[in-house]
Design an enzyme around this catalytic site. Structure first.
Site, short mmCIF file in Angstrom:
data_model
loop_
_atom_site.label_atom_id
_atom_site.label_comp_id
_atom_site.label_asym_id
_atom_site.label_seq_id
_atom_site.Cartn_x
_atom_site.Cartn_y
_atom_site.Cartn_z
N GLY A 129 -8.24 -43.98 -18.64
CA GLY A 129 -7.20 -43.76 -19.63
C GLY A 129 -6.03 -44.69 -19.41
O GLY A 129 -4.93 -44.45 -19.91
N SER A 130 -6.27 -45.76 -18.63
CA SER A 130 -5.24 -46.77 -18.41
C SER A 130 -3.95 -46.19 -17.85
O SER A 130 -2.86 -46.65 -18.18
CB SER A 130 -4.95 -47.52 -19.72
OG SER A 130 -6.15 -48.02 -20.27
N PHE A 170 -12.74 -53.93 -28.86
CA PHE A 170 -11.91 -52.73 -28.80
C PHE A 170 -10.60 -52.88 -28.05
O PHE A 170 -9.69 -52.09 -28.23
CB PHE A 170 -12.66 -51.53 -28.18
CG PHE A 170 -13.98 -51.22 -28.80
CD1 PHE A 170 -15.16 -51.45 -28.10
CD2 PHE A 170 -14.07 -50.68 -30.08
CE1 PHE A 170 -16.41 -51.15 -28.67
CE2 PHE A 170 -15.31 -50.37 -30.66
CZ PHE A 170 -16.48 -50.62 -29.94
N TYR A 219 -14.54 -36.64 -20.23
CA TYR A 219 -14.65 -36.68 -18.77
C TYR A 219 -15.32 -35.44 -18.20
O TYR A 219 -16.02 -35.52 -17.19
CB TYR A 219 -13.29 -36.96 -18.13
CG TYR A 219 -12.91 -38.39 -18.37
CD1 TYR A 219 -11.84 -38.75 -19.20
CD2 TYR A 219 -13.68 -39.42 -17.83
CE1 TYR A 219 -11.54 -40.08 -19.46
CE2 TYR A 219 -13.38 -40.75 -18.08
CZ TYR A 219 -12.31 -41.08 -18.89
OH TYR A 219 -12.03 -42.39 -19.14
N SER A 267 -11.98 -47.23 -15.20
CA SER A 267 -10.73 -47.82 -15.72
C SER A 267 -9.59 -47.59 -14.72
O SER A 267 -9.72 -47.99 -13.56
CB SER A 267 -10.45 -47.24 -17.11
OG SER A 267 -9.17 -47.53 -17.56
N GLY A 315 -16.29 -48.26 -21.95
CA GLY A 315 -16.69 -46.92 -22.39
C GLY A 315 -18.18 -46.71 -22.60
O GLY A 315 -18.58 -45.67 -23.12
#
Lengths: 543, 344
Positions: free
Chosen positions: B114-115, B237, B126, B190, B319
């Site tokens: 989720g950065s 994306f 998740y 991520s 993803g």
């Protein structure tokens, strides 16, 4: 995969794809939901997947082409029901003005480009047969959900929980002598556990409740529900000590305010007036309406006062005073009834020209019974509510499964539900609010655990069940949106400890402690019923 | 520009199944609405839009879950996922923290992606992923609900990861029968992958033994603009602009992307040469614009003499592991399973 019912099929809950006989097969519509997206929380029909993709693409292009509109979209748009991905995308698309000067590559003509667009997507890889697909989304969480949030506890706490469950199991099997000796053991163990907070505190209440149930069975006294005055005092302190009731009132009022927009004559029917804590805020909000306040009628239902006081009237007078001070024409009516099912719609004197809001804060569950086949008051009451043709019905209920047929299941669910609620109460430091709030909750526990039949009124059911029930009764949801969510979240930040969280659940909002929702708020309106033109005075019996 | 936009959309449509495209595009769209140009984040809308699921102490597909408050001070929550065993398909509900019975049970501490700003341990995507990990790896998974940016910048996420590591390591009920020790692996995608590295680094002098690191499309970066970033910007994306936004939101105010949190083997990084660091499995998606940084990370580990396996998936986008509808998913899950069982 259809989940097996916890109570009826032990041992077959893992990996099986056979459907349980106690559940209806999913309708073809439900079966068509893309199972993988369902696992991600989105409901999209497989047959509509391509369309949704095209609309997403359109939206993306529109956003790229007019960044100014886009940033406005980001700040002003109100979002609803994000699980319904298709409608969410459509609602955003409709926020954009679609002028005729749109570049041609943005608009996709449905027929000619269809073939081109579908070739641009690869076909899905053949799905691995071991992976579960086409999860029946509707049924996913109905019966099998048991949500546990724990703080780490010491060993005696865990032992206590173990013994409580064993004792409850004995009670369910009818082995009252073993149950009684377990009660004694647990009381002993309690002295060695911290009973000021955590599992020790809630365990004590559950031990008492089990005790109450056992001794009733053996011929002891019945559990006392408490006087009307006591209940009001406890309620008020529960209101002050934690945000659950404030959230309920606030969320319901928001929705009612919106439903009343544009109406000059409005009528709120409150199923449990108590001290009328919910209404000053609504009165003030109506006074501030840009197009002027409506005429407000409030009908408050409550139990009759035992000592000759007319408490309903007293509250009505106080509210009237407030209304007068903000220049709202206000009329109050009190309807005294010991039980909601004793109320008849004609008592509410609803005028067909009024916009009606029916407000039920933790009342509907009292109308439920135990056996699915018998008719319970809920059906009658929902039916006459519908006949009033309300603009909105606001429903707030405990988000718990305390009405399951088996005692042990109810007990287990209650143990985890109330320990979470007690845990949240730890954050409250004000006395005597906290102590009295605990007694309020303790009374609920006692009712769930030690009462049966008509005495057991705390028959909480989860949102999923209420959705089914209300839809079957002819109601359609009015979705609570991101604006209500934001305001509820901000209210929490202002008034409560950290740890509470508001969540969106398919158009409804829940308030919980950490990740466990404890209370759910939803709004509904009646699907128009052509046969009921002047409902209020003609309905002396259920339709 | 409208023209290049169309080309981009067409390219990414070619490489992912339709439902994956819908899912990731939906996230991209929603996330665009949440990031404000001034660096603030629309947290209320983010929480409203995020699809969450409850824990379920009753087994579903052989896995049950429950939430634990690991640290009251920071309200740190973790979701624990356990396999329902063959002897007890219906676990005793009051014994959620019952000791694991197998000789060796891998315990995977998972940090969701989720950065650093999006998602939670109870986000549906998740929760689903963790459940799959339990089944495929026959492991216990502990998913950490770490604090997020921009409200909680560096080093909050790492602090929370460290707290979770200490907590897991001290649970007697997670100890494998064979040696009465908790067999810990760190995993994340991520930003979660980034957290894995930094928590493992913090564990080095502590005596807590981490058996392996699993980094799925880990989030790394640097001041320099790499070829992959220039070449793939906006194509699959993700844009460079959004990557920059998230780093500005997470890193301390005024820091640049060569801060060691972002660029652990960069000019301000710390050498791991001669240090006992866990073996690593690093998964890189060939269509991820930050792959050059991820590959540099792998090189950095190799140069320091650390054991690392790189899994480079040519046609994978970000993803890809969220839905099990592609070969990359199955390849990666297989590798992870082997990775956590090789110590048995």
């Amino acid at each position: 995969m259809v989940l097996c019912d916890f109570a009826t099929s032990m041992g077959s809950s893992s990996g099986s794809s056979s459907s349980s006989s106690s559940k209806p097969l999913p309708s073809p519509q439900q079966q068509d939901i893309d199972g993988l997206l369902a696992g991600a929380g989105y409901k999209v029909r497989s047959s509509e997947l391509l369309q949704v993709a095209q609309r997403l693409e359109r939206l993306e292009n529109a956003m790229g082409n007019s960044p100014a509109d886009f940033s406005q979209l980001a700040t002003d748009a109100i979002h609803y029901n994000p699980s319904d991905l298709g409608s969410w995308v459509d609602s955003l698309l409709s926020e954009f003005v679609q002028p005729s000067t749109c570049p041609s590559e943005v608009i996709m003509d449905p027929v000619p480009n269809q073939a081109v667009v579908s070739n641009a997507w690869t076909t899905a890889e053949p799905q691995n047969p071991q992976v579960h697909q086409n999860i029946c989304y509707e049924q996913q969480s109905l019966n099998n959900q048991l949500t546990v949030v724990t703080a780490t506890e010491e060993d005696s706490g865990i032992r206590l929980v173990h013994m409580l469950m064993t004792c409850a199991d004995c009670v369910q099997r009818g082995d009252l002598s073993l149950a009684t000796s377990l009660i004694d053991d647990m009381k002993g163990l309690l002295t060695r556990v911290n009973t000021v907070c955590g599992i020790g505190k809630v365990a004590g209440h559950f031990i008492d409740a089990l005790s109450g149930r056992i001794y009733q069975g053996i011929g002891g006294g019945s559990v006392n529900g408490g006087s009307v005055l006591e209940n009001e005092i406890l309620y008020h302190h529960f209101y002050e000590a934690c945000p659950y009731l404030k959230f309920a009132h606030f969320t319901a009022n928001q929705a009612i305010l919106e439903a009343f927009e544009g109406h000059d004559c409005v009528h709120v029917v409150d199923f449990n007036l108590m001290h009328g804590l919910q209404w000053p805020a609504l009165i003030q909000a109506l006074a501030l309406r840009p197009d002027g306040p409506p005429l407000l009628r409030l009908t408050g239902i409550g139990p009759p006062s035992p000592d000759g006081r007319d408490s309903l009237r007293e509250i009505g007078l106080r509210l009237a005073e407030l209304a007068r001070s903000v220049n709202i024409r206000f009329f109050f009516r009190g309807v005294a009834a010991s039980r909601l099912e004793d109320v008849k719609p004609w008592m509410l004197r609803v005028n067909p020209k009024e916009a009606v809001a029916v407000n039920s804060i933790m009342q509907l569950h009292r109308l439920l019974g135990s056996e699915p086949t018998r008719n319970y008051p809920i059906e009658t009451v929902l039916s006459w509510i519908r006949s009033l043709n309300p603009k909105i019905m606001t429903v707030v209920e405990q988000e718990a499964n305390h009405n399951q047929p088996l005692f042990l299941d109810r007990f287990t669910e209650a143990l985890y539900y109330y320990s979470t609620m007690f845990d949240s109460l730890e954050a409250c430091t004000v006395q005597p609010e906290k102590a009295l709030a605990e007694i309020y909750i303790q009374r609920e526990i006692a009712n769930v655990v030690s009462c049966e039949g008509s005495a057991r009124v705390e028959r909480h059911e989860p949102l999923a069940k209420w959705r089914t029930r209300l839809s079957a009764a002819g109601f359609k949801p009015l979705h609570l949106g991101s604006n209500a969510f934001k305001q509820a979240s901000m209210l929490l930040t202002l008034f409560s400890a950290e740890g509470y969280s508001v969540e969106e659940n398919e158009g409804c909002l829940t308030l919980g402690w950490h990740s466990r929702p404890l209370i759910a708020a939803s709004a509904w309106h009646a699907v128009p019923d052509a046969s009921a033109e002047f409902p209020a005075w003609d309905n002396q019996q259920s339709s | 520009m409208a023209g290049s936009n169309e080309v981009n959309l067409n390219e990414c449509k070619m490489v992912v199944p339709l439902n994956t495209w819908v899912l990731i595009s939906n996230f991209k769209l929603a996330y665009n609405l949440l990031r404000r140009p001034d660096g603030t984040f629309n947290r209320h809308l983010a929480e409203f839009l995020d699809r969450k699921v409850l824990a379920n102490a009753n087994p579903v597909d052989g896995v049950f879950s429950f939430d634990v408050i690991i640290d009251r001070g920071t309200n740190l929550l973790s979701r624990i996922y356990r396999p329902a065993t063959a002897e007890e398909p219906q676990p005793n509900i009051f014994e959620l923290a019952k000791p694991v019975t197998a000789e060796v049970v891998p315990v995977i501490i998972f940090f969701h992606g989720g950065s650093f700003a999006h998602s939670s341990a109870n986000s549906a995507i998740y929760d689903t992923l963790c459940r799959r990990l339990v089944v495929i790896c026959k492991a216990v998974v502990v998913s950490v609900n770490y604090r997020r940016a921009p409200e909680n910048r560096y080093p909050c996420a790492y602090d929370d990861g460290w707290t979770a590591l200490k907590w897991v390591n001290s649970r007697s009920w997670l100890q494998s029968q064979k040696d009465s020790k908790v067999h810990i692996y760190l995993a994340g995608d991520s930003s979660g992958g980034n957290i894995v590295h930094h928590v493992a680094a913090r564990a080095i002098e502590s005596g807590i033994n981490v058996l392996g690191n699993i980094l799925l499309n880990p989030m790394f970066g640097g001041q320099e603009r790499t070829e992959s970033e220039k070449h793939l910007d906006g194509k699959y994306f993700v844009t460079l602009q959004d990557r920059d936004w998230y780093w500005r939101a997470f890193l301390p105010e005024g820091a640049d992307r060569d801060h060691p949190a972002c660029n652990p083997f960069g000019p301000n990084g710390r050498s791991l040469e001669g240090i006992k660091f866990p073996k690593s499995l690093v998964v890189v998606a060939g269509l991820d614009l930050i792959q050059d940084w991820q590959l540099a990370y792998v090189e950095g580990l190799k140069k320091a003499g650390q054991e690392v396996k790189l899994l480079y998936l040519e046609q994978a986008t970000i993803g890809f592991y969220l839905l099990p509808n592609n070969n990359h998913f199955h390849t990666v899950m297989g590798e992870i399973s082997i990775f956590v069982s090789s110590n048995r």
